[in-house]
Design an enzyme around this catalytic site. Structure first.
Site, PDB file in Angstrom:
ATOM      1  N   TYR A  53      54.479 -43.996  -6.740  1.00 14.22           N
ATOM      2  CA  TYR A  53      53.185 -43.346  -6.547  1.00 14.22           C
ATOM      3  C   TYR A  53      52.700 -42.544  -7.756  1.00 14.22           C
ATOM      4  O   TYR A  53      51.875 -41.654  -7.590  1.00 14.22           O
ATOM      5  CB  TYR A  53      53.258 -42.433  -5.324  1.00 14.22           C
ATOM      6  CG  TYR A  53      53.714 -43.120  -4.072  1.00 14.22           C
ATOM      7  CD1 TYR A  53      53.057 -44.252  -3.587  1.00 14.22           C
ATOM      8  CD2 TYR A  53      54.822 -42.657  -3.364  1.00 14.22           C
ATOM      9  CE1 TYR A  53      53.494 -44.899  -2.440  1.00 14.22           C
ATOM     10  CE2 TYR A  53      55.245 -43.296  -2.208  1.00 14.22           C
ATOM     11  CZ  TYR A  53      54.581 -44.410  -1.755  1.00 14.22           C
ATOM     12  OH  TYR A  53      55.011 -45.050  -0.608  1.00 14.22           O
ATOM     13  N   SER A 124      59.339 -40.592   1.951  1.00 13.70           N
ATOM     14  CA  SER A 124      58.752 -41.909   2.222  1.00 13.70           C
ATOM     15  C   SER A 124      59.443 -42.965   1.366  1.00 13.70           C
ATOM     16  O   SER A 124      60.678 -43.027   1.367  1.00 13.70           O
ATOM     17  CB  SER A 124      57.233 -41.853   1.984  1.00 13.70           C
ATOM     18  OG  SER A 124      56.589 -42.955   2.574  1.00 13.70           O
ATOM     19  N   TYR A 125      58.693 -43.810   0.649  1.00 12.87           N
ATOM     20  CA  TYR A 125      59.343 -44.838  -0.173  1.00 12.87           C
ATOM     21  C   TYR A 125      60.354 -44.204  -1.123  1.00 12.87           C
ATOM     22  O   TYR A 125      61.404 -44.790  -1.407  1.00 12.87           O
ATOM     23  CB  TYR A 125      58.290 -45.610  -0.966  1.00 12.87           C
ATOM     24  CG  TYR A 125      58.832 -46.825  -1.695  1.00 12.87           C
ATOM     25  CD1 TYR A 125      58.644 -48.099  -1.172  1.00 12.87           C
ATOM     26  CD2 TYR A 125      59.538 -46.710  -2.892  1.00 12.87           C
ATOM     27  CE1 TYR A 125      59.136 -49.220  -1.826  1.00 12.87           C
ATOM     28  CE2 TYR A 125      60.038 -47.809  -3.552  1.00 12.87           C
ATOM     29  CZ  TYR A 125      59.836 -49.074  -3.018  1.00 12.87           C
ATOM     30  OH  TYR A 125      60.343 -50.181  -3.673  1.00 12.87           O
ATOM     31  N   TRP A 172      48.915 -48.619   3.592  1.00 13.94           N
ATOM     32  CA  TRP A 172      49.840 -48.521   2.450  1.00 13.94           C
ATOM     33  C   TRP A 172      49.613 -49.660   1.463  1.00 13.94           C
ATOM     34  O   TRP A 172      49.555 -49.437   0.248  1.00 13.94           O
ATOM     35  CB  TRP A 172      51.283 -48.532   2.956  1.00 13.94           C
ATOM     36  CG  TRP A 172      52.301 -48.258   1.889  1.00 13.94           C
ATOM     37  CD1 TRP A 172      52.655 -47.037   1.394  1.00 13.94           C
ATOM     38  CD2 TRP A 172      53.096 -49.218   1.187  1.00 13.94           C
ATOM     39  NE1 TRP A 172      53.635 -47.179   0.431  1.00 13.94           N
ATOM     40  CE2 TRP A 172      53.924 -48.505   0.288  1.00 13.94           C
ATOM     41  CE3 TRP A 172      53.203 -50.610   1.235  1.00 13.94           C
ATOM     42  CZ2 TRP A 172      54.828 -49.136  -0.566  1.00 13.94           C
ATOM     43  CZ3 TRP A 172      54.115 -51.245   0.394  1.00 13.94           C
ATOM     44  CH2 TRP A 172      54.913 -50.520  -0.495  1.00 13.94           C
ATOM     45  N   ASP A 260      56.307 -37.755  12.610  1.00 10.27           N
ATOM     46  CA  ASP A 260      56.424 -38.754  11.543  1.00 10.27           C
ATOM     47  C   ASP A 260      56.797 -40.105  12.126  1.00 10.27           C
ATOM     48  O   ASP A 260      57.594 -40.193  13.073  1.00 10.27           O
ATOM     49  CB  ASP A 260      57.470 -38.312  10.520  1.00 10.27           C
ATOM     50  CG  ASP A 260      57.610 -39.310   9.381  1.00 10.27           C
ATOM     51  OD1 ASP A 260      56.574 -39.727   8.837  1.00 10.27           O
ATOM     52  OD2 ASP A 260      58.752 -39.691   9.055  1.00 10.27           O
ATOM     53  N   HIS A 295      53.534 -37.291   8.546  1.00 10.35           N
ATOM     54  CA  HIS A 295      54.055 -37.844   7.294  1.00 10.35           C
ATOM     55  C   HIS A 295      53.610 -37.033   6.072  1.00 10.35           C
ATOM     56  O   HIS A 295      54.399 -36.772   5.178  1.00 10.35           O
ATOM     57  CB  HIS A 295      53.618 -39.299   7.154  1.00 10.35           C
ATOM     58  CG  HIS A 295      54.462 -40.092   6.212  1.00 10.35           C
ATOM     59  ND1 HIS A 295      55.798 -40.374   6.460  1.00 10.35           N
ATOM     60  CD2 HIS A 295      54.185 -40.663   5.015  1.00 10.35           C
ATOM     61  CE1 HIS A 295      56.286 -41.080   5.463  1.00 10.35           C
ATOM     62  NE2 HIS A 295      55.333 -41.271   4.571  1.00 10.35           N
TER      63      HIS A 295
END
Length: 587
Positions: A53, A124-125, A172, A260, A295
């Site tokens: 990101y 997250s990722y 996403w 989440d 999230h």
């Protein structure tokens, strides 16, 4: 090739675009933040973030800037993962993160001026990138702090019990693909993707899913792969963390949020490594930290609820204590932190426990009842501890062209684009295709901490359909705030590997997990359960036919008549993990 430069942020030195060679010849790029130059012989441990990101952003929506961590005595490395932003290579989610993570950890440990102790952080990722690096066992990885990430790329991420996680996945894809388009020198594609992203609420209904605009096909081919694998097959197993708990050797701080999308997977990771980790050090040093957040962003203000000052975002202080302990050998002040620290909604206080599920939790069955009909809040649906006798079933009609909209809940990742957080459910509870079962007003507080589930006895006229269950906290003023939710695609009732059609009209038991939660239903409130057959766009619309979700068009939609039973033989019920009201909370 990207040129490196040196700049500063206050007293912190920043080396930008430092090349990091991977084993296959691809070069990734990182920014390095170093503490103020004092004693040149002083060395510092490393904090590493690997992100798709943009390394310059460094997930600062939720965390302090890397310079803050550098000022607290760390060399901070923030890297663009393969195929993203400044780094070379092609981006295919998760595929190269284990190898690249290993190579980057070992590279960071060899930097001048560092102690070769590496910790990783991010959500997250970026949390998944930590886990995949840990699975590869780099010798100098000491600990990790993964936030808001699940245990499986299929279950709880791309799909849940056979239903496609449309809102999270599509939003996403449209976001990350914009950088890919720019990297490919296709600014017109990036503009098209940006327009789709901005107007995503209208785009959610576009069908078929496997025929997106060319911009998506060109920049995110993996999206079509995900649609081609609607069951949990080898494609998903090879990138699943839950298959690899035995490889984890490091302590982990598992950061989750009750709203989440990954909360159940976060807890599964905590339990999985605690029970099956590769070393005793790993097994005994898993910690679970859960806030009431969705999230992102992380705040006391979530959806339509203010959870109070105790829910304010203090994650940087929590992480600093964690990394000081493992990377600098600074033991936390007495008393030692408990392995499980949970924010309990409703009471808006913290609970410390030695394990999950928490000690003293007991299953309480709340049975579904109605004598007239439970359709909408205008019906007579009731929840009661009393088992049903002879009661007529409740019937409603589901047609995918008019799905029940998701108001808040557990999606991800951006609240203005996807349904997230606690919200008043009355706008959907007035619909006759939503069954509403409400308890009597509570005479004392009811504390619920643990896994919530519904045992539903139902029949359908369709060969496939969905059943959705939602736990709701009803306030004295009538507001109905969602607490937890779950879905099951009927064809996947027997397992995630192979769907099977539903015999029309046959009464079948469905066990619907609503996931974990921690909530005090206060005195004067009521407990409510909503039952319906769609939660859109959190999940795709089931056409009521046995079809690959990517191939469905509006022409495939058929009507399903759903019958929910609650009688002596088929006693549908909500099971709540009720905790002794005298459970001690952290003041």
């Amino acid at each position: 090739m990207t040129d490196s430069t040196i700049t500063s942020i206050g007293s912190v030195t920043v080396e930008k675009n430092v090349p990091v060679p991977m084993r296959d010849g691809v070069t990734l790029y990182a920014d390095i933040y170093r503490p103020a130059a004092g004693d040149k012989s002083e060395k510092y441990p490393v904090l590493l973030m690997r992100t798709p990101y943009n390394k310059e952003d460094a997930q600062t929506m939720n965390y302090a800037h890397p310079a803050w961590y550098a000022r607290h005595g760390y060399v901070v490395v923030v890297q663009d993962v393969r195929g993203r932003w400044t780094s070379e290579g092609d981006f295919h989610p998760y595929v190269k993160e284990a190898e690249d993570g290993y190579d980057t950890v070992e590279w960071a440990a060899s930097l001048p001026g560092v102690i070769p102790n590496v910790g990783m952080y991010g959500f997250s990722y970026v949390g998944a990138a930590q886990w995949l690096a840990a699975v590869s066992r780099p010798p100098h990885l000491v600990c990790i702090a993964p936030g808001m990430i699940g245990s499986d790329s299929y279950q709880g991420k791309a799909y849940r019990n056979g239903a496609f996680a449309l809102a999270c996945t599509l939003s996403w894809i449209l976001f990350v693909a914009q950088d890919t388009a720019l990297r490919n020198n296709r600014p017109e594609r990036a503009e098209e993707l940006s327009s789709l992203y901005a107007g995503i609420h209208g785009y959610y209904k576009a069908l078929p899913l496997n025929s997106p605009p060319e911009a998506v096909k060109e920049t995110a081919p993996y999206y079509l792969e995900w649609l081609e694998h609607p069951a949990r097959d080898d494609y998903w197993r090879q990138i699943s963390l839950r298959e690899n708990y035995k490889a984890i050797e490091v302590p982990a701080l598992h950061i989750g949020g009750w709203y989440d999308i990954f909360i159940d997977g976060t807890i599964e990771n905590y339990l999985g490594v605690s029970q099956h980790g590769a070393t005793e050090r790993a097994r005994k040093n898993q910690y679970l930290f859960i806030e009431p957040w969705y999230h992102m962003p992380w705040s006391r203000y979530v959806g339509e609820v203010d959870f109070g000052p105790e829910a304010a975002n203090e994650i940087d202080s929590v992480q600093l204590q964690w990394f000081d302990r493992w990377l600098k050998s600074v033991e936390p002040a007495a008393p030692q932190p408990s392995p499980v620290r949970l924010f309990v909604m409703g009471s808006d206080k913290w609970l410390e426990a030695e394990s999950w599920p928490v000690q003293g939790s007991q299953a309480a069955a709340y049975y579904l009842h109605s004598l007239y009909k439970a359709s909408s809040v205008n019906g007579d649906g009731k929840l009661s501890l009393t088992e049903p006798l002879d009661e007529p079933p409740d019937v409603y009609v589901y047609h995918p062209s008019i799905p029940v909209p998701a108001l808040g809940g557990r999606s991800g990742a951006v609240p203005d684009l996807t349904p997230m957080g606690p919200k008043n459910q009355l706008p959907v509870e007035i619909r006759n295709d939503v069954l509403v079962y409400t308890s009597d007003v509570l005479k004392e507080d009811l504390t619920v901490i643990g896994e919530v589930s519904v045992e539903l006895y139902a029949s359908t006229t369709a060969e496939d359909t969905d059943f959705v269950a939602k736990l709701v906290d009803v306030y004295p003023d009538g507001r109905a705030i969602n607490i937890a939710e779950g879905i099951v695609r009927a064809s996947y009732r027997g397992g995630l590997e192979k769907p099977e059609p539903v015999p029309p009209g046959e009464v079948i038991q469905y066990v619907v997990s609503l996931g974990p939660t921690a909530n005090v239903f206060k005195k004067g409130h009521s407990v409510r359960l909503d039952i319906t057959s769609s939660l859109f766009p959190t999940f795709d619309r089931n056409p009521n036919r046995m079809m690959n979700p990517g191939q469905v068009t509006a022409a495939d939609f058929v009507t399903a008549t759903q019958t929910i039973y609650h009688d002596r033989r088929f006693a549908s019920k909500l099971t709540l993990p009720v905790v002794n009201s005298k459970q001690s909370f952290v003041q």
